[in-house]
Scaffold this motif. Sequence first.
Motif, mmCIF file in Angstrom:
data_model
loop_
_atom_site.group_PDB
_atom_site.id
_atom_site.type_symbol
_atom_site.label_atom_id
_atom_site.label_comp_id
_atom_site.label_asym_id
_atom_site.label_seq_id
_atom_site.Cartn_x
_atom_site.Cartn_y
_atom_site.Cartn_z
ATOM 1 N N LEU A 11 0.840 -1.197 0.000
ATOM 2 C CA LEU A 11 0.000 0.000 0.000
ATOM 3 C C LEU A 11 0.876 1.248 0.000
ATOM 4 O O LEU A 11 1.967 1.261 0.578
ATOM 5 C CB LEU A 11 -0.928 -0.020 1.207
ATOM 6 C CG LEU A 11 -1.852 -1.249 1.271
ATOM 7 C CD1 LEU A 11 -2.633 -1.264 2.571
ATOM 8 C CD2 LEU A 11 -2.794 -1.288 0.070
ATOM 9 N N THR A 13 -0.391 4.935 0.159
ATOM 10 C CA THR A 13 -1.215 6.139 0.238
ATOM 11 C C THR A 13 -0.368 7.387 0.409
ATOM 12 O O THR A 13 -0.590 8.409 -0.247
ATOM 13 C CB THR A 13 -2.200 6.024 1.415
ATOM 14 O OG1 THR A 13 -2.949 4.817 1.283
ATOM 15 C CG2 THR A 13 -3.144 7.215 1.445
ATOM 16 N N SER A 54 3.186 -1.985 3.593
ATOM 17 C CA SER A 54 3.141 -0.560 3.268
ATOM 18 C C SER A 54 4.519 -0.091 2.820
ATOM 19 O O SER A 54 5.539 -0.499 3.387
ATOM 20 C CB SER A 54 2.702 0.239 4.503
ATOM 21 O OG SER A 54 2.963 1.619 4.343
ATOM 22 N N THR A 64 -1.655 5.198 8.215
ATOM 23 C CA THR A 64 -2.585 5.722 7.211
ATOM 24 C C THR A 64 -2.876 4.661 6.155
ATOM 25 O O THR A 64 -4.028 4.465 5.742
ATOM 26 C CB THR A 64 -2.005 6.985 6.554
ATOM 27 O OG1 THR A 64 -1.804 7.986 7.556
ATOM 28 C CG2 THR A 64 -2.937 7.528 5.484
ATOM 29 N N ASP A 65 -1.828 3.967 5.713
ATOM 30 C CA ASP A 65 -2.020 2.884 4.746
ATOM 31 C C ASP A 65 -2.865 1.752 5.324
ATOM 32 O O ASP A 65 -3.691 1.149 4.620
ATOM 33 C CB ASP A 65 -0.667 2.321 4.312
ATOM 34 C CG ASP A 65 0.013 3.157 3.238
ATOM 35 O OD1 ASP A 65 -0.685 3.946 2.573
ATOM 36 O OD2 ASP A 65 1.234 3.016 3.070
#
Length: 235
Positions: A11, A13, A54, A64-65
């Motif tokens: 991930l 983000t 992440s 956050t991810d």
Amino acid sequence: MRVYAIADLHLATVTPKPMTVFGPQWAGHPDAIFTQWREMVRPEDLVLLPGDLSWAMRLPDAMTDLAPVAALPGTKVLLRGNHDYWWPTASKLRAALPAGMLAVHNDAVRIGRVVVCGSRGWTTPGYEPLGEEDDRLLRREAERLALSVEAARRIRQPGDRLILMLHYPPASPPYPPNPLTQVIEAAGPDLVVYGHLHGVSPERAMRHVGGIPAYLVAADGLRFRPRLLLDTGMG
């Protein structure tokens, strides 16, 4: 309770990292994972996430991810991968993880009648021997895996299933024994899951460690669909 696994979510983000450099199948892969996860996994189920979760470099960015993962159904158990640079000490990580997310870090966790242990692992010898530094790191990871296995032994109850997670594969072709496989075979888990390998069909990857079933669960090989490992038959 059903037990699923999927590794290598990658991930990004906060720290953009277009995974399409590894092939067009990665386009929109987070949505593919999340959609199929919701279709399969129930709140009472368990999902194992063996590493490379992440691309973040800092814990807050990784959180956050991981926030949309935490919001998905099921209890999640995390393991560190080689690209999880954000992974802090066990105490800092557990303080930051949201409810329903657990981590294995030189120890083990018990959820229902399933005990999960594991370690990141490392490059293993195959057709070519390892260099001195890789051999040192492999042996260190085997020691960490042994600590996790011992922690699992202490909390395991009669009838519990034991699952061992690695991020790296347990061995490399032509699959000679190595310090990791020695620990795994001595532990005798019900099954082993691992990730790390991309562009590899799970059917063509290592499928047994000394007779113990082993499953490659890297996301792209699963077409971004969590793999069902077992059903305990309990709620």
